[in-house]
Structure formats: C-alpha cells, structure tokens
Write an enzyme that holds these catalytic residues in place. Sequence first.
Site, short mmCIF file in Angstrom:
data_model
loop_
_atom_site.label_atom_id
_atom_site.label_comp_id
_atom_site.label_asym_id
_atom_site.label_seq_id
_atom_site.Cartn_x
_atom_site.Cartn_y
_atom_site.Cartn_z
N TYR A 124 0.82 -1.21 0.00
CA TYR A 124 0.00 0.00 0.00
C TYR A 124 0.86 1.27 0.00
O TYR A 124 0.31 2.37 0.00
CB TYR A 124 -0.92 0.01 1.21
CG TYR A 124 -2.18 -0.82 1.05
CD1 TYR A 124 -2.23 -1.87 0.14
CD2 TYR A 124 -3.30 -0.58 1.83
CE1 TYR A 124 -3.37 -2.65 0.01
CE2 TYR A 124 -4.45 -1.35 1.70
CZ TYR A 124 -4.48 -2.39 0.79
OH TYR A 124 -5.61 -3.15 0.66
N LYS A 195 3.44 -13.61 6.15
CA LYS A 195 3.58 -14.77 5.27
C LYS A 195 5.06 -15.03 5.04
O LYS A 195 5.57 -15.07 3.92
CB LYS A 195 2.85 -14.51 3.95
CG LYS A 195 2.70 -15.72 3.05
CD LYS A 195 1.82 -16.82 3.62
CE LYS A 195 1.66 -17.96 2.62
NZ LYS A 195 1.00 -19.13 3.22
N ASP A 255 -2.80 -16.84 6.01
CA ASP A 255 -3.85 -17.76 5.56
C ASP A 255 -4.39 -18.57 6.72
O ASP A 255 -5.61 -18.73 6.88
CB ASP A 255 -3.36 -18.65 4.43
CG ASP A 255 -1.97 -19.23 4.67
OD1 ASP A 255 -1.28 -18.79 5.59
OD2 ASP A 255 -1.57 -20.14 3.90
N ASP A 279 -5.68 -4.84 6.13
CA ASP A 279 -6.89 -4.41 5.44
C ASP A 279 -7.85 -5.59 5.29
O ASP A 279 -9.05 -5.49 5.55
CB ASP A 279 -6.53 -3.83 4.07
CG ASP A 279 -7.67 -3.04 3.46
OD1 ASP A 279 -8.69 -2.83 4.12
OD2 ASP A 279 -7.53 -2.62 2.29
#
Length: 390
Positions: A124, A195, A255, A279
């Site tokens: 972002y 991640k 995840d 987000d």
Amino acid sequence: MYKVTLIPGDGVGPEIAEATRKCVDATGVKIDWDVQECGIEVIEAEGGVPDRVMDSIRANKIALKAPITTPIGKGFRSVNVFLRQELGLYACIRPCKTYKGVRTYFADSNVDLVVVRENTEDLYAGVEFQAGQEKTAELIKKINEFATGKKINTPLDETGVSIKPMSYQGTRDICNYAFKYAVDNKRQSVTSICKANIMKFTDGLWYDETRAVAKAYGAKFEWDELSEGVEADPKLAGIATDCGGSIEYNERLIDNMCMQLVQKPELYDVLVTSNLYGDILSDLCAGLVGGLGVAPGSNIGTEAAIFEATHGSAPKYKGQNKVNPVALILSGKMMLDYLGEHEAAAKLDKAVADVIEEGKDVTYDLKDDRNDPTAVGTQEMAEAICAKMR
C-alpha cells in the site's frame, strides 16, 4: 474545549457525520467542530485534498472523518491512504467486538479483537509501475539482472510491478504500538501475522523485528523456540514496559490466521500485521461481529490522529436517512478515549450497546428482518442513543 476537524465526506458521509456529532456532543464533552468539506466532488474540482483540510488537521491534531468515495481502477488514489502517508499516521486501530442484538453467526463467541495495522509501508506504499510503459520494462530488466533466484518471466510490455517495502523501523513502530496498547488496555495476547514462509526478506524481517519487540516487553512466547537467539530490540530495551510475561506473543501465517478466526475467534486478542493483510483481516473481523456497520477505526501518528468508520461511502444510499451510523459513532467513542475522556467514552459505548440490544430504535440492517417497517432512520437512531445518555 477540544478543537476537532470534522470531515463530512460524501455519499452517506454527511448523514452519519451529523449523527455522530450529535452523539459526541450529548456526552457533555465540549467540542469545537472545525468542519472541512472534502468529498469526491471537492477533490475532483480542486485536483486533490485541499490544503485547508491538511492545515486544519495539522493545527487541531485530531479529526473525525466520514467516508470519502475512492474511484476503483481509475482517478485519484485513496484519500485514506494519502492522509495516512502525508500525516505519518502509521497505526490503524480497528476494534471488533460483539454487541448483543447484532445478528452474527458468532454471537455466542464473545469476540473482542483489535486489529493493529501498519499504515505506511507494504504494497500500500503505492510504489507501482504500469504495464506497457518503457520505464516498467527497464525496471523489470534491472530486477532480473539483480535477482539471484526467482525472476520475472512474463512479457515486458504486459507486466505491471508493485514494490513491497518493509523496514525494521516501520515494523518496530507498529509492534511497539500493539504491545503498548495491550499493556494499557490489559489485553492477554499479541499475535504477529505475515507470510514469512514465502516472502522471506520482507515478511521474514517482520517476524524478526516483532520477536525483538516482544522480547523488549518481556512477553511470554507461545513456543520457546520462537525466542531462541532473539535479543530485545535495542531501541526499546529498558524503555518498554516489562509486562512480566502477562502478555503472550503468538505468530500466525496470514492464511492460517483467517481460518483460525473463523473457527475460534475467541482465542485471539490483539492482532498486529502489515498493511495489506491488515486491510483484509479488518473486514474479516468486522464480519465476525456483524459487519462494517459496527466496525470503528482510528489512524494514529505522532503528530495527529484521524478517527473514521471502516466502511465506505455507500453512494446509492445518499440522502435517504437509512444507513447505520454506529461505526462512525463508535469511532467517535475511540476519539473520546484518545482525548482522555474515558468516562464519556464509556457512557457513549453503553448507550450504543443498550439501543442495539433493545432493538427498537435501530436501522433496518440491525433488525431481524431487514424489511421490518419499524426500522428507524440514521438520525432517529442517533437521537435514541443521545436519549440513553441523558
């Protein structure tokens, strides 16, 4: 008296801004509202966020902002992103908790989560290069020249690129905020989310630094091996409040975190993560507690703070006095807490909870049947909340 910048936004923004203003004023806290128009029409006409708006926020150091429409795939970039970057609002705080009377599959789970999201880095940051541009092709060639592992193999004239910057400083700041929030609000755990099994040099950096911050706070690591070889962050060591192991430090891959939240959200407390993941998780957590209509938020920096609902401007409902104002009202509650007006904030929160639980003076989305003719409008629900406080 506090001077606060009020940005009514566009779409349903002006309606919920008016409702929130009523409720905040009804707490008895004296606010001098500095109203600054900055909806999509103003931004398009003036070529961006007007200087007067930025000057107001910088002078008052605090703002309550209703939603502003962001064009999808064209036009100007998100005003929210612009404000966060221009004002250094590095921490996005989004509490999500169940209110009795709000329809949700998780009503019996006692969800009480706080998403702490880094606001200025990650994808972002907006460092993008458009497909088909000569400079993009040159960048891809340069990346492939430097890359020692995976390279970009798609056609040079058909590939766009986004850069994902992650820094120790940015990670330190947001994790420090999350732990300080946990200490100040007597929370039980901080879970760091990324991640790192795939993105080892960005998300891997994230885990390295969040572990170092956890060590500086004297947190109890969920697994002993997470703390092996970890030194307390040198910029926080001896400065951060030692929680004496009262706060547990956890790690989850993004995840797996999504699955965990759907399966057992009651096990989690403060979630700290980077911009994009934050987000996504914010909306997921809002879904656990009944949707964006009850999801408040704030964006905090060292020099300013902006309080806003998580949801968008919903232009199709503009002027209908129909939408649920709770998310922005609860953002106003967060603003009162930020100002140190904790008693007023608690009074407003209780009034909102009481009105929702009674289920009488609520908007259509908070009724068991969305077509219930007894549903009230935006302003009427706000007035019922004010009446509870009186």
